[in-house]
Design a protein around this motif. Structure first.
Motif, PDB file in Angstrom:
ATOM      1  N   GLN A  28       0.831  -1.199   0.000  1.00  0.00           N
ATOM      2  CA  GLN A  28       0.000   0.000   0.000  1.00  0.00           C
ATOM      3  C   GLN A  28       0.868   1.254   0.000  1.00  0.00           C
ATOM      4  O   GLN A  28       0.607   2.204  -0.732  1.00  0.00           O
ATOM      5  N   PHE A  29       1.922   1.251   0.804  1.00  0.00           N
ATOM      6  CA  PHE A  29       2.836   2.398   0.848  1.00  0.00           C
ATOM      7  C   PHE A  29       3.481   2.642  -0.511  1.00  0.00           C
ATOM      8  O   PHE A  29       3.642   3.782  -0.945  1.00  0.00           O
ATOM      9  N   LEU A  30       3.824   1.565  -1.196  1.00  0.00           N
ATOM     10  CA  LEU A  30       4.481   1.668  -2.498  1.00  0.00           C
ATOM     11  C   LEU A  30       3.497   1.819  -3.653  1.00  0.00           C
ATOM     12  O   LEU A  30       3.910   1.845  -4.817  1.00  0.00           O
ATOM     13  N   SER A  31       2.206   1.879  -3.361  1.00  0.00           N
ATOM     14  CA  SER A  31       1.134   1.971  -4.369  1.00  0.00           C
ATOM     15  C   SER A  31       1.192   0.813  -5.366  1.00  0.00           C
ATOM     16  O   SER A  31       0.978   0.987  -6.554  1.00  0.00           O
ATOM     17  N   GLN A  32       1.448  -0.373  -4.859  1.00  0.00           N
ATOM     18  CA  GLN A  32       1.564  -1.554  -5.715  1.00  0.00           C
ATOM     19  C   GLN A  32       0.456  -2.571  -5.460  1.00  0.00           C
ATOM     20  O   GLN A  32       0.624  -3.757  -5.727  1.00  0.00           O
ATOM     21  N   ILE A  33      -0.682  -2.094  -4.960  1.00  0.00           N
ATOM     22  CA  ILE A  33      -1.781  -2.994  -4.641  1.00  0.00           C
ATOM     23  C   ILE A  33      -3.092  -2.268  -4.912  1.00  0.00           C
ATOM     24  O   ILE A  33      -3.187  -1.047  -4.726  1.00  0.00           O
ATOM     25  N   SER A  34      -4.070  -3.009  -5.375  1.00  0.00           N
ATOM     26  CA  SER A  34      -5.374  -2.398  -5.659  1.00  0.00           C
ATOM     27  C   SER A  34      -6.184  -2.262  -4.371  1.00  0.00           C
ATOM     28  O   SER A  34      -5.894  -2.920  -3.367  1.00  0.00           O
ATOM     29  N   MET A  35      -7.217  -1.442  -4.416  1.00  0.00           N
ATOM     30  CA  MET A  35      -8.063  -1.242  -3.244  1.00  0.00           C
ATOM     31  C   MET A  35      -8.814  -2.516  -2.881  1.00  0.00           C
ATOM     32  O   MET A  35      -8.971  -2.830  -1.700  1.00  0.00           O
ATOM     33  N   VAL A  36      -9.238  -3.266  -3.876  1.00  0.00           N
ATOM     34  CA  VAL A  36      -9.931  -4.534  -3.615  1.00  0.00           C
ATOM     35  C   VAL A  36      -8.984  -5.500  -2.908  1.00  0.00           C
ATOM     36  O   VAL A  36      -9.370  -6.173  -1.940  1.00  0.00           O
ATOM     37  N   ASP A  37      -7.741  -5.568  -3.366  1.00  0.00           N
ATOM     38  CA  ASP A  37      -6.764  -6.458  -2.742  1.00  0.00           C
ATOM     39  C   ASP A  37      -6.435  -6.016  -1.324  1.00  0.00           C
ATOM     40  O   ASP A  37      -6.224  -6.857  -0.444  1.00  0.00           O
ATOM     41  N   ILE A  91      -6.034  -0.234  13.526  1.00  0.00           N
ATOM     42  CA  ILE A  91      -5.682   0.543  12.334  1.00  0.00           C
ATOM     43  C   ILE A  91      -6.045  -0.235  11.067  1.00  0.00           C
ATOM     44  O   ILE A  91      -6.495   0.349  10.075  1.00  0.00           O
ATOM     45  N   VAL A  92      -5.877  -1.554  11.092  1.00  0.00           N
ATOM     46  CA  VAL A  92      -6.272  -2.375   9.943  1.00  0.00           C
ATOM     47  C   VAL A  92      -7.775  -2.231   9.685  1.00  0.00           C
ATOM     48  O   VAL A  92      -8.195  -2.023   8.545  1.00  0.00           O
ATOM     49  N   ILE A 101     -15.191   2.702   2.095  1.00  0.00           N
ATOM     50  CA  ILE A 101     -16.159   3.800   2.065  1.00  0.00           C
ATOM     51  C   ILE A 101     -15.720   4.933   1.138  1.00  0.00           C
ATOM     52  O   ILE A 101     -16.482   5.414   0.310  1.00  0.00           O
ATOM     53  N   VAL A 102     -14.456   5.349   1.258  1.00  0.00           N
ATOM     54  CA  VAL A 102     -13.973   6.507   0.503  1.00  0.00           C
ATOM     55  C   VAL A 102     -13.477   6.110  -0.884  1.00  0.00           C
ATOM     56  O   VAL A 102     -13.354   6.943  -1.769  1.00  0.00           O
ATOM     57  N   ASN A 103     -13.188   4.819  -1.071  1.00  0.00           N
ATOM     58  CA  ASN A 103     -12.683   4.304  -2.344  1.00  0.00           C
ATOM     59  C   ASN A 103     -11.325   4.911  -2.703  1.00  0.00           C
ATOM     60  O   ASN A 103     -11.037   5.172  -3.862  1.00  0.00           O
ATOM     61  N   LYS A 104     -10.511   5.153  -1.693  1.00  0.00           N
ATOM     62  CA  LYS A 104      -9.138   5.643  -1.826  1.00  0.00           C
ATOM     63  C   LYS A 104      -8.328   5.041  -0.693  1.00  0.00           C
ATOM     64  O   LYS A 104      -8.892   4.590   0.297  1.00  0.00           O
ATOM     65  N   TYR A 105      -7.023   5.063  -0.860  1.00  0.00           N
ATOM     66  CA  TYR A 105      -6.196   4.695   0.282  1.00  0.00           C
ATOM     67  C   TYR A 105      -5.056   5.680   0.446  1.00  0.00           C
ATOM     68  O   TYR A 105      -4.663   6.370  -0.482  1.00  0.00           O
ATOM     69  N   MET A 106      -4.579   5.749   1.688  1.00  0.00           N
ATOM     70  CA  MET A 106      -3.477   6.646   2.021  1.00  0.00           C
ATOM     71  C   MET A 106      -2.198   5.814   2.142  1.00  0.00           C
ATOM     72  O   MET A 106      -2.147   4.869   2.934  1.00  0.00           O
ATOM     73  N   ASN A 107      -1.210   6.177   1.370  1.00  0.00           N
ATOM     74  CA  ASN A 107       0.053   5.430   1.367  1.00  0.00           C
ATOM     75  C   ASN A 107       0.709   5.400   2.743  1.00  0.00           C
ATOM     76  O   ASN A 107       1.278   4.389   3.144  1.00  0.00           O
ATOM     77  N   GLN A 108       0.630   6.512   3.482  1.00  0.00           N
ATOM     78  CA  GLN A 108       1.293   6.603   4.783  1.00  0.00           C
ATOM     79  C   GLN A 108       0.729   5.596   5.775  1.00  0.00           C
ATOM     80  O   GLN A 108       1.472   5.088   6.629  1.00  0.00           O
ATOM     81  N   VAL A 109      -0.548   5.313   5.678  1.00  0.00           N
ATOM     82  CA  VAL A 109      -1.150   4.314   6.567  1.00  0.00           C
ATOM     83  C   VAL A 109      -0.511   2.947   6.307  1.00  0.00           C
ATOM     84  O   VAL A 109      -0.299   2.167   7.233  1.00  0.00           O
ATOM     85  N   GLY A 110      -0.182   2.677   5.065  1.00  0.00           N
ATOM     86  CA  GLY A 110       0.500   1.424   4.733  1.00  0.00           C
ATOM     87  C   GLY A 110       1.828   1.292   5.451  1.00  0.00           C
ATOM     88  O   GLY A 110       2.150   0.225   5.977  1.00  0.00           O
ATOM     89  N   MET A 111       2.607   2.374   5.499  1.00  0.00           N
ATOM     90  CA  MET A 111       3.895   2.315   6.207  1.00  0.00           C
ATOM     91  C   MET A 111       3.688   2.145   7.702  1.00  0.00           C
ATOM     92  O   MET A 111       4.420   1.401   8.360  1.00  0.00           O
ATOM     93  N   VAL A 112       2.679   2.802   8.253  1.00  0.00           N
ATOM     94  CA  VAL A 112       2.365   2.640   9.680  1.00  0.00           C
ATOM     95  C   VAL A 112       2.014   1.179   9.968  1.00  0.00           C
ATOM     96  O   VAL A 112       2.513   0.592  10.941  1.00  0.00           O
ATOM     97  N   LEU A 113       1.183   0.580   9.128  1.00  0.00           N
ATOM     98  CA  LEU A 113       0.810  -0.823   9.315  1.00  0.00           C
ATOM     99  C   LEU A 113       2.009  -1.751   9.163  1.00  0.00           C
ATOM    100  O   LEU A 113       2.152  -2.718   9.906  1.00  0.00           O
ATOM    101  N   PHE A 114       2.856  -1.462   8.194  1.00  0.00           N
ATOM    102  CA  PHE A 114       4.062  -2.269   7.991  1.00  0.00           C
ATOM    103  C   PHE A 114       4.930  -2.255   9.251  1.00  0.00           C
ATOM    104  O   PHE A 114       5.289  -3.313   9.785  1.00  0.00           O
ATOM    105  N   LEU A 115       5.234  -1.070   9.743  1.00  0.00           N
ATOM    106  CA  LEU A 115       6.114  -0.954  10.915  1.00  0.00           C
ATOM    107  C   LEU A 115       5.459  -1.490  12.186  1.00  0.00           C
ATOM    108  O   LEU A 115       6.101  -2.178  12.987  1.00  0.00           O
ATOM    109  N   LEU A 116       4.182  -1.191  12.366  1.00  0.00           N
ATOM    110  CA  LEU A 116       3.496  -1.633  13.579  1.00  0.00           C
ATOM    111  C   LEU A 116       3.312  -3.145  13.613  1.00  0.00           C
ATOM    112  O   LEU A 116       3.445  -3.771  14.668  1.00  0.00           O
TER     113      LEU A 116
END
Length: 171
Positions: A28-37, A91-92, A101-116
């Motif tokens: 998600q942080f690297l924008s290499q995944i779809s929202m459905v995935d 957070i997940v 709901i918003v049909n978007k994702y925030m890349n920074q949340v991906g890094m938070v999830l990765f590290l956490l």
């Protein structure tokens, strides 16, 4: 050594689940995944981690002390693990809801999830690494092995479910 089945279930399922969450977060942080995935794999990781954590509850001698286990976070790896896992899984859930709901994702949340999620796996490994009664776990390689095993397990879940979807689509 004969570990309780609940501990084996906890270690494998929560490790694989948090490993999958870490991988999805990085993608998600690297924008290499779809929202459905993101939604599908986050739900799988959430389910696996939650079942693993619930199974660890059955290993407690006094189940009434489960809530008290979070109060000693300054000195206890078990408390740190409980807090980190609740925070990560919260957070997940928020990320899944946001993407859905918003049909978007925030890349920074991906890094938070990765590290956490990596921190959560690390705290689990430190519970085992501090056990002097099990010399094979009581060494400095235990955290690295746990993190590697969790990421490997998460990769297996990611690959397995991706191949099932491909088989369903293309027969």
């Amino acid at each position: 050594m004969h570990p309780a089945p609940s501990i084996i279930l906890f270690t494998v399922l929560s490790g694989f689940g948090f490993g999958l969450i870490a991988i999805v977060g990085l993608l998600q942080f690297l924008s290499q995944i779809s929202m459905v995935d993101i939604i599908i794999y986050s739900v799988i990781g959430l389910f696996s981690s939650t079942v693993g954590l619930i199974s660890s509850f059955f290993h407690l001698a006094n189940k009434k002390n489960a809530i008290k286990s979070m109060s000693q976070w300054q000195t206890s790896w078990l408390s740190r693990e409980a807090i980190a896992s609740i925070l990560c899984l919260s957070i997940v859930v928020g990320n899944i809801c946001w993407v859905f709901i918003v049909n978007k994702y925030m890349n920074q949340v991906g890094m938070v999830l990765f590290l956490l999620s990596l921190f959560t796996i690390f705290t689990t490994s430190m519970i085992y690494a501090q056990l002097k009664t099990v010399p094979s776990w009581n060494n400095m390689l235990t955290p690295a092995i746990f993190i590697f095993a969790a990421l490997t397990g998460g990769s297996i879940l990611l690959t397995y479910y991706a191949s099932v979807v491909l088989l369903l689509i293309f027969g």
